[in-house]
Design an enzyme around this catalytic site. Structure first.
Site, PDB file in Angstrom:
ATOM      1  N   GLY A 237      -9.629 -54.727  36.131  1.00 43.51           N
ATOM      2  CA  GLY A 237     -10.001 -55.549  34.970  1.00 43.51           C
ATOM      3  C   GLY A 237     -11.077 -56.549  35.360  1.00 43.51           C
ATOM      4  O   GLY A 237     -10.979 -57.200  36.394  1.00 43.51           O
TER       5      GLY A 237
ATOM      6  N   ARG B 160     -23.325 -62.425  43.108  1.00 45.89           N
ATOM      7  CA  ARG B 160     -24.517 -63.205  43.464  1.00 45.89           C
ATOM      8  C   ARG B 160     -24.345 -63.864  44.832  1.00 45.89           C
ATOM      9  O   ARG B 160     -25.251 -63.833  45.681  1.00 45.89           O
ATOM     10  CB  ARG B 160     -24.730 -64.273  42.386  1.00 45.89           C
ATOM     11  CG  ARG B 160     -25.785 -65.325  42.700  1.00 45.89           C
ATOM     12  CD  ARG B 160     -25.819 -66.302  41.538  1.00 45.89           C
ATOM     13  NE  ARG B 160     -26.752 -67.391  41.718  1.00 45.89           N
ATOM     14  CZ  ARG B 160     -26.440 -68.551  42.262  1.00 45.89           C
ATOM     15  NH1 ARG B 160     -25.215 -68.760  42.739  1.00 45.89           N
ATOM     16  NH2 ARG B 160     -27.347 -69.498  42.368  1.00 45.89           N
TER      17      ARG B 160
ATOM     18  N   ARG C 184     -26.696 -63.053  48.112  1.00 48.00           N
ATOM     19  CA  ARG C 184     -27.560 -64.091  48.695  1.00 48.00           C
ATOM     20  C   ARG C 184     -27.056 -64.539  50.067  1.00 48.00           C
ATOM     21  O   ARG C 184     -27.852 -64.869  50.948  1.00 48.00           O
ATOM     22  CB  ARG C 184     -27.711 -65.260  47.720  1.00 48.00           C
ATOM     23  CG  ARG C 184     -28.476 -64.792  46.475  1.00 48.00           C
ATOM     24  CD  ARG C 184     -28.929 -65.899  45.580  1.00 48.00           C
ATOM     25  NE  ARG C 184     -29.785 -65.360  44.520  1.00 48.00           N
ATOM     26  CZ  ARG C 184     -30.183 -66.043  43.463  1.00 48.00           C
ATOM     27  NH1 ARG C 184     -29.819 -67.305  43.317  1.00 48.00           N
ATOM     28  NH2 ARG C 184     -30.961 -65.483  42.567  1.00 48.00           N
TER      29      ARG C 184
ATOM     30  N   ARG D 145     -11.052 -48.507  36.073  1.00 47.78           N
ATOM     31  CA  ARG D 145      -9.770 -48.223  36.740  1.00 47.78           C
ATOM     32  C   ARG D 145      -9.856 -46.753  37.101  1.00 47.78           C
ATOM     33  O   ARG D 145     -10.073 -45.915  36.231  1.00 47.78           O
ATOM     34  CB  ARG D 145      -8.606 -48.488  35.806  1.00 47.78           C
ATOM     35  CG  ARG D 145      -8.562 -49.945  35.287  1.00 47.78           C
ATOM     36  CD  ARG D 145      -7.225 -50.239  34.649  1.00 47.78           C
ATOM     37  NE  ARG D 145      -7.245 -51.491  33.898  1.00 47.78           N
ATOM     38  CZ  ARG D 145      -7.082 -52.701  34.439  1.00 47.78           C
ATOM     39  NH1 ARG D 145      -6.909 -52.814  35.741  1.00 47.78           N
ATOM     40  NH2 ARG D 145      -7.101 -53.786  33.688  1.00 47.78           N
TER      41      ARG D 145
ATOM     42  N   GLY E 156      -8.361 -56.939  42.001  1.00 49.83           N
ATOM     43  CA  GLY E 156      -6.961 -57.313  42.227  1.00 49.83           C
ATOM     44  C   GLY E 156      -6.294 -56.370  43.216  1.00 49.83           C
ATOM     45  O   GLY E 156      -6.975 -55.698  44.007  1.00 49.83           O
ATOM     46  N   ASP E 157      -4.976 -56.273  43.132  1.00 46.99           N
ATOM     47  CA  ASP E 157      -4.260 -55.507  44.163  1.00 46.99           C
ATOM     48  C   ASP E 157      -4.620 -54.018  44.182  1.00 46.99           C
ATOM     49  O   ASP E 157      -4.711 -53.415  45.248  1.00 46.99           O
ATOM     50  CB  ASP E 157      -2.742 -55.723  44.067  1.00 46.99           C
ATOM     51  CG  ASP E 157      -2.139 -55.128  42.811  1.00 46.99           C
ATOM     52  OD1 ASP E 157      -2.855 -55.062  41.795  1.00 46.99           O
ATOM     53  OD2 ASP E 157      -0.954 -54.736  42.843  1.00 46.99           O
ATOM     54  N   GLY E 158      -4.890 -53.433  43.026  1.00 44.81           N
ATOM     55  CA  GLY E 158      -5.279 -52.014  42.988  1.00 44.81           C
ATOM     56  C   GLY E 158      -6.586 -51.796  43.742  1.00 44.81           C
ATOM     57  O   GLY E 158      -6.743 -50.814  44.484  1.00 44.81           O
TER      58      GLY E 158
ATOM     59  N   THR F 118      -9.283 -61.471  39.355  1.00 45.17           N
ATOM     60  CA  THR F 118      -8.459 -61.005  38.241  1.00 45.17           C
ATOM     61  C   THR F 118      -7.995 -62.231  37.467  1.00 45.17           C
ATOM     62  O   THR F 118      -7.681 -63.260  38.082  1.00 45.17           O
ATOM     63  CB  THR F 118      -7.212 -60.205  38.696  1.00 45.17           C
ATOM     64  OG1 THR F 118      -6.264 -60.170  37.608  1.00 45.17           O
ATOM     65  CG2 THR F 118      -6.502 -60.809  39.888  1.00 45.17           C
TER      66      THR F 118
ATOM     67  N   ASP G 113      -5.269 -62.595  36.134  1.00 42.35           N
ATOM     68  CA  ASP G 113      -3.807 -62.717  36.200  1.00 42.35           C
ATOM     69  C   ASP G 113      -3.298 -63.700  37.254  1.00 42.35           C
ATOM     70  O   ASP G 113      -2.152 -64.141  37.188  1.00 42.35           O
ATOM     71  CB  ASP G 113      -3.170 -61.344  36.469  1.00 42.35           C
ATOM     72  CG  ASP G 113      -3.507 -60.327  35.401  1.00 42.35           C
ATOM     73  OD1 ASP G 113      -3.846 -60.741  34.277  1.00 42.35           O
ATOM     74  OD2 ASP G 113      -3.444 -59.122  35.692  1.00 42.35           O
TER      75      ASP G 113
ATOM     76  N   ASP H 238      -2.319 -63.092  40.146  1.00 44.65           N
ATOM     77  CA  ASP H 238      -1.092 -62.541  40.747  1.00 44.65           C
ATOM     78  C   ASP H 238      -1.322 -61.992  42.154  1.00 44.65           C
ATOM     79  O   ASP H 238      -0.686 -61.022  42.555  1.00 44.65           O
ATOM     80  CB  ASP H 238      -0.544 -61.425  39.834  1.00 44.65           C
ATOM     81  CG  ASP H 238      -1.561 -60.312  39.597  1.00 44.65           C
ATOM     82  OD1 ASP H 238      -2.747 -60.483  39.953  1.00 44.65           O
ATOM     83  OD2 ASP H 238      -1.170 -59.265  39.049  1.00 44.65           O
TER      84      ASP H 238
ATOM     85  N   ARG I 244       4.353 -74.157  10.495  1.00 40.85           N
ATOM     86  CA  ARG I 244       4.729 -72.792  10.844  1.00 40.85           C
ATOM     87  C   ARG I 244       5.135 -72.609  12.306  1.00 40.85           C
ATOM     88  O   ARG I 244       4.717 -73.371  13.168  1.00 40.85           O
ATOM     89  CB  ARG I 244       3.529 -71.880  10.617  1.00 40.85           C
ATOM     90  CG  ARG I 244       3.660 -71.095   9.366  1.00 40.85           C
ATOM     91  CD  ARG I 244       2.486 -70.169   9.196  1.00 40.85           C
ATOM     92  NE  ARG I 244       2.565 -69.567   7.881  1.00 40.85           N
ATOM     93  CZ  ARG I 244       1.529 -69.184   7.165  1.00 40.85           C
ATOM     94  NH1 ARG I 244       0.315 -69.321   7.661  1.00 40.85           N
ATOM     95  NH2 ARG I 244       1.695 -68.638   5.993  1.00 40.85           N
TER      96      ARG I 244
ATOM     97  N   ARG J 126      -0.283 -59.358  32.775  1.00 41.68           N
ATOM     98  CA  ARG J 126       0.373 -58.130  33.221  1.00 41.68           C
ATOM     99  C   ARG J 126       1.859 -58.408  33.459  1.00 41.68           C
ATOM    100  O   ARG J 126       2.529 -58.788  32.511  1.00 41.68           O
ATOM    101  CB  ARG J 126      -0.304 -57.593  34.488  1.00 41.68           C
ATOM    102  CG  ARG J 126      -0.088 -56.101  34.699  1.00 41.68           C
ATOM    103  CD  ARG J 126      -0.788 -55.621  35.946  1.00 41.68           C
ATOM    104  NE  ARG J 126      -2.213 -55.543  35.765  1.00 41.68           N
ATOM    105  CZ  ARG J 126      -2.843 -54.458  35.322  1.00 41.68           C
ATOM    106  NH1 ARG J 126      -2.159 -53.388  35.005  1.00 41.68           N
ATOM    107  NH2 ARG J 126      -4.131 -54.448  35.181  1.00 41.68           N
TER     108      ARG J 126
ATOM    109  N   GLY K 294       0.469 -77.848  25.145  1.00 48.23           N
ATOM    110  CA  GLY K 294       1.640 -78.546  24.596  1.00 48.23           C
ATOM    111  C   GLY K 294       2.555 -77.616  23.814  1.00 48.23           C
ATOM    112  O   GLY K 294       3.083 -77.980  22.765  1.00 48.23           O
TER     113      GLY K 294
ATOM    114  N   GLU L 102       2.642 -61.456  28.227  1.00 46.49           N
ATOM    115  CA  GLU L 102       2.726 -60.057  27.753  1.00 46.49           C
ATOM    116  C   GLU L 102       3.805 -59.250  28.477  1.00 46.49           C
ATOM    117  O   GLU L 102       4.296 -58.258  27.946  1.00 46.49           O
ATOM    118  CB  GLU L 102       1.364 -59.354  27.891  1.00 46.49           C
ATOM    119  CG  GLU L 102       0.880 -59.199  29.326  1.00 46.49           C
ATOM    120  CD  GLU L 102      -0.408 -58.378  29.438  1.00 46.49           C
ATOM    121  OE1 GLU L 102      -0.744 -57.643  28.502  1.00 46.49           O
ATOM    122  OE2 GLU L 102      -1.061 -58.480  30.499  1.00 46.49           O
TER     123      GLU L 102
ATOM    124  N   GLN M 115      -9.494 -63.358  26.273  1.00 40.67           N
ATOM    125  CA  GLN M 115      -9.273 -64.120  27.519  1.00 40.67           C
ATOM    126  C   GLN M 115     -10.087 -63.619  28.688  1.00 40.67           C
ATOM    127  O   GLN M 115     -10.259 -64.306  29.681  1.00 40.67           O
ATOM    128  CB  GLN M 115      -7.800 -63.997  27.961  1.00 40.67           C
ATOM    129  CG  GLN M 115      -6.832 -64.752  27.155  1.00 40.67           C
ATOM    130  CD  GLN M 115      -5.448 -64.115  27.268  1.00 40.67           C
ATOM    131  OE1 GLN M 115      -4.611 -64.607  27.999  1.00 40.67           O
ATOM    132  NE2 GLN M 115      -5.196 -63.039  26.554  1.00 40.67           N
TER     133      GLN M 115
END
Ligand code: F6P
Length: 322
Positions: free
Chosen positions: A11, A21, A25, A72, A102-104, A126, A128, A130, A163, A172, A186, A223, A254
């Site tokens: 991702g 960059r 450099r 991916r 990330g980890d993948g 990433t 995440d 994580d 509401r 993830r 908040g 999620e 995001q």
């Protein structure tokens, strides 16, 4: 070490461009040539290379996404794919690889290192957050800020209508984004996968907050929460409380947008750190930032060890949501 490759994989995350960059450099400073690999491992297998110099990375520091593209790539998980990847690196005369993701991404890099003599270094990118071995991953800060801005807007309309909202954020299987977003906006409650969700408590909390005079309630749902996605949680809670509610999934919003100053700084530091690792002859590590310092962690630990979520912060969120 003469020629290094750089790729972004998995991702995308705001700040990946700033990291590319910095790699290009910084490599220049060590007299190293740089080859960009397009579309992550998918582009490696297809030999999609582009020569990169200091001018090729002009004007990208502040841009989201990744100029190299990303993917991916399931094929890289297979022995034939790995073999093809190793051949491609040889074809391009690459002897060092900076893998941003990330980890993948790191698993793929480590597997390549095991079947070639190429030196590899990982840079955690990433949203995440994580990844073990770094306090923050590139893109996390921007994603949190984007989600907070969105929820501030949701709060305006939530208050106007008195509401209840369930707002889903990414992450993830982890709750790093949800926890920070929840405190920063908040939220009235935050659901994270690291802590089992008790729907009775959630319902009681929402009821007592409205009874106590609150005009709106915003529940941030990671999620990956065990109670389900925001639509499922909304359905269960709305049904139990017989209350009107709305759901908003912030989703890929995001992942886009200009990186925050923090992410640009982190990317710049870690890109340079990665090149230093290769130039000094080390391999098989990820460069991360811990307590403000650039540190190296063996790549395999970045996925075999679990980065802890500071669940005590949930208590702070509850205290402040009175
Ligand atoms: O890993 C980053 C991430 O945005 C996760 O938060 C999310 O679960 C996933 O990627 C979404 O992936 P995709 O863009 O492939 O749907």
């Amino acid at each position: 070490m003469k020629r290094i490759g750089v790729l972004t994989s998995g991702g995308d995350a705001p700040g990946m461009n700033a990291a590319v960059r910095s790699v290009v450099r910084s490599a220049c400073g060590f007299g190293l040539e740089v080859v960009g690999i397009r579309r992550g491992y998918a582009g490696l297998l297809a030999e999609e290379f582009v020569e990169l110099g200091p001018r090729s990375v002009a004007n990208i520091l502040h841009r989201g996404g990744t100029m190299l593209g990303t993917a991916r790539c399931e094929e890289m998980k297979l022995p034939e794919g790995l073999k093809k990847g190793a051949e491609s690196l040889r074809t391009a005369s690459i002897d060092g690889l900076v893998a941003i993701g990330g980890d993948g991404t790191f698993r793929g890099a480590q597997a390549l290192a095991e079947i070639t003599d190429i030196h590899i270094v990982g840079v955690p990118g990433t949203i995440d957050n994580d990844v073990y071995g770094t306090d923050y991953t590139i893109g996390f800060d921007t994603a949190v800020n984007t989600a907070v801005e969105a929820i501030d807007r949701i709060r305006d309309t939530a208050e106007a209508h008195q509401r209840l909202f369930f707002v889903e954020v990414m992450g993830r299987t982890r709750g790093f984004i949800a926890l920070d977003v929840g405190i920063a906006c908040g939220a009235e409650d935050v659901l994270v996968p690291e802590v089992r969700t008790n729907l009775d408590d959630l319902c009681a909390n929402i009821q007592s907050q409205f009874a106590g005079g609150k005009r709106a309630s915003i529940v941030v749902v990671a999620e990956g929460d065990d109670a389900g996605h925001a639509f499922e949680v909304g359905n269960k809670v709305g049904g139990r409380l017989h209350m009107d509610y709305r759901v908003c999934v912030i989703g890929h919003v995001q992942r886009g947008g200009a990186p925050s100053a923090r992410d640009r700084l982190l990317s710049s530091k870690l890109g340079a750190g990665a090149v230093k690792v290769l130039a000094e002859g080390r391999t098989g590590v990820m460069v991360g930032e811990v307590a403000g310092h650039v540190v190296e962690t063996p790549l395999n630990l970045t996925w075999s060890r679990q980065k802890e979520l500071n669940v005590e912060m949930l208590q702070l969120m509850k205290t402040l949501a009175r």
